[in-house]
Write a protein that holds these residues in place. Sequence first.
Motif, PDB file in Angstrom:
ATOM      1  N   GLY A  83     -39.294 -10.396  13.790  1.00  0.00           N
ATOM      2  CA  GLY A  83     -37.870 -10.346  13.438  1.00  0.00           C
ATOM      3  C   GLY A  83     -37.292 -11.708  12.829  1.00  0.00           C
ATOM      4  O   GLY A  83     -37.964 -12.681  13.350  1.00  0.00           O
TER       5      GLY A  83
ATOM      6  N   ALA B 247     -42.018 -10.551   7.901  1.00  0.00           N
ATOM      7  CA  ALA B 247     -42.066 -11.239   9.336  1.00  0.00           C
ATOM      8  C   ALA B 247     -41.523 -12.601   9.280  1.00  0.00           C
ATOM      9  O   ALA B 247     -41.372 -13.266   8.183  1.00  0.00           O
ATOM     10  CB  ALA B 247     -43.703 -11.303   9.599  1.00  0.00           C
TER      11      ALA B 247
ATOM     12  N   LEU C  94     -40.155  -4.521  12.623  1.00  0.00           N
ATOM     13  CA  LEU C  94     -39.246  -5.469  12.342  1.00  0.00           C
ATOM     14  C   LEU C  94     -37.891  -5.244  12.913  1.00  0.00           C
ATOM     15  O   LEU C  94     -37.378  -4.189  12.503  1.00  0.00           O
ATOM     16  CB  LEU C  94     -39.089  -5.593  10.479  1.00  0.00           C
ATOM     17  CG  LEU C  94     -38.304  -6.625  10.016  1.00  0.00           C
ATOM     18  CD1 LEU C  94     -38.844  -8.025  10.297  1.00  0.00           C
ATOM     19  CD2 LEU C  94     -37.879  -6.375   8.587  1.00  0.00           C
TER      20      LEU C  94
END
Length: 364
Positions: free
Chosen positions: A154, A196, A240
């Motif tokens: 994240g 990412a 994510l």
Amino acid sequence: MLEFYIVIHLFFLLWVMFNSFCLPTLPSISLLSSSPLISVLIPMRNEERNVERIINVVKSLTYHNFEVIILDDHSKDNTKSLVQQAIRNDKRFKLIEGKPLPNDWVGKVFACHQLSLEAKGDFLLFLDADVSLHPNSLEHCISSFDTDTGLITGFPKCPTNNILSRLLVPMQHFIVHFHLPIIIANKTKISAFTAAHGAFMMFQREAYEAVDGHRSVKDSLVEDIHIARQVKKANYYVKLMNISQYISCYMYESSKEVWGGFSKNIFPGLGRNPLLALFLSLFYAVVFVYPFIISLFYSFTYLSFVLIGLVLAQKWTVDVTTKQTSWNFLLFPFSVIVTLLVLFYSMFLQVSKRGFSWKGRTYL
């Protein structure tokens, strides 16, 4: 003309709001049936300003079953001695010295690879040295894993301390929220729909080993995206998540570092594709900058305020979701302009063969 732009940006605003809604947060309550070993892996190269903070942050973690391995990647400052002082006799910590960098590897990628060889954990958490963690972070992260989730990552909350960082750093959040269909990225294994952030990447060990770890992206300047795609290709999900409540990243100290960091990543992040870079440059100029020009200089009316409000509301939505500075959205048109300038400079570094430099190393 204004009416057309208003309709377009109303659609974009609804899309950004929907995408932000689809970005899952880390669970607020962690219910763990077991406590698997987590290896916290931190590469360091010339990180003396971050050493004390990151080690104190890791020491304060409440999860009880973790090890910490730090690699000193040939630092030319006092990183190594400061690490030794900070960890003292804490047996959870281990400091290793990096090996000479092979010609076909990128420095950070090789450092992460060496760290992984030392790790014993069932989960591997790669952290940048400029990250700060909430004490309960590990519990919340590990609770987010399903059996077929290979990677959780994240974009952290990114405090900014100079004008260039205010303009550029929050744009990474906007670009993801605007371009990536997050529900597809998280609910499918289609590798093209992936994002990412290398500052925080937590792997299930079996997924990491299934893709041969960082070796599979050894020459990548955007290894975070590329290894996430490899995880999906190995038939694992990549989650994510909105980690900004628990994770912060103090990415750059100076404007020079901001410029250098983004110019290193932005064109390689587009696959070094000049046509794609030119298309996106034109798109951002026409869609996000031109409305301000026509509204403020050619058609200063009620509709102008509506249009400007819709454009700014998109950035505001993302900034609020990711806990950025509340008024930063007002700088959005300038952020777009500076982002495009960095992109063209990054393209110049590629075309001129000057290469991309970071922390004393240059990559072509």
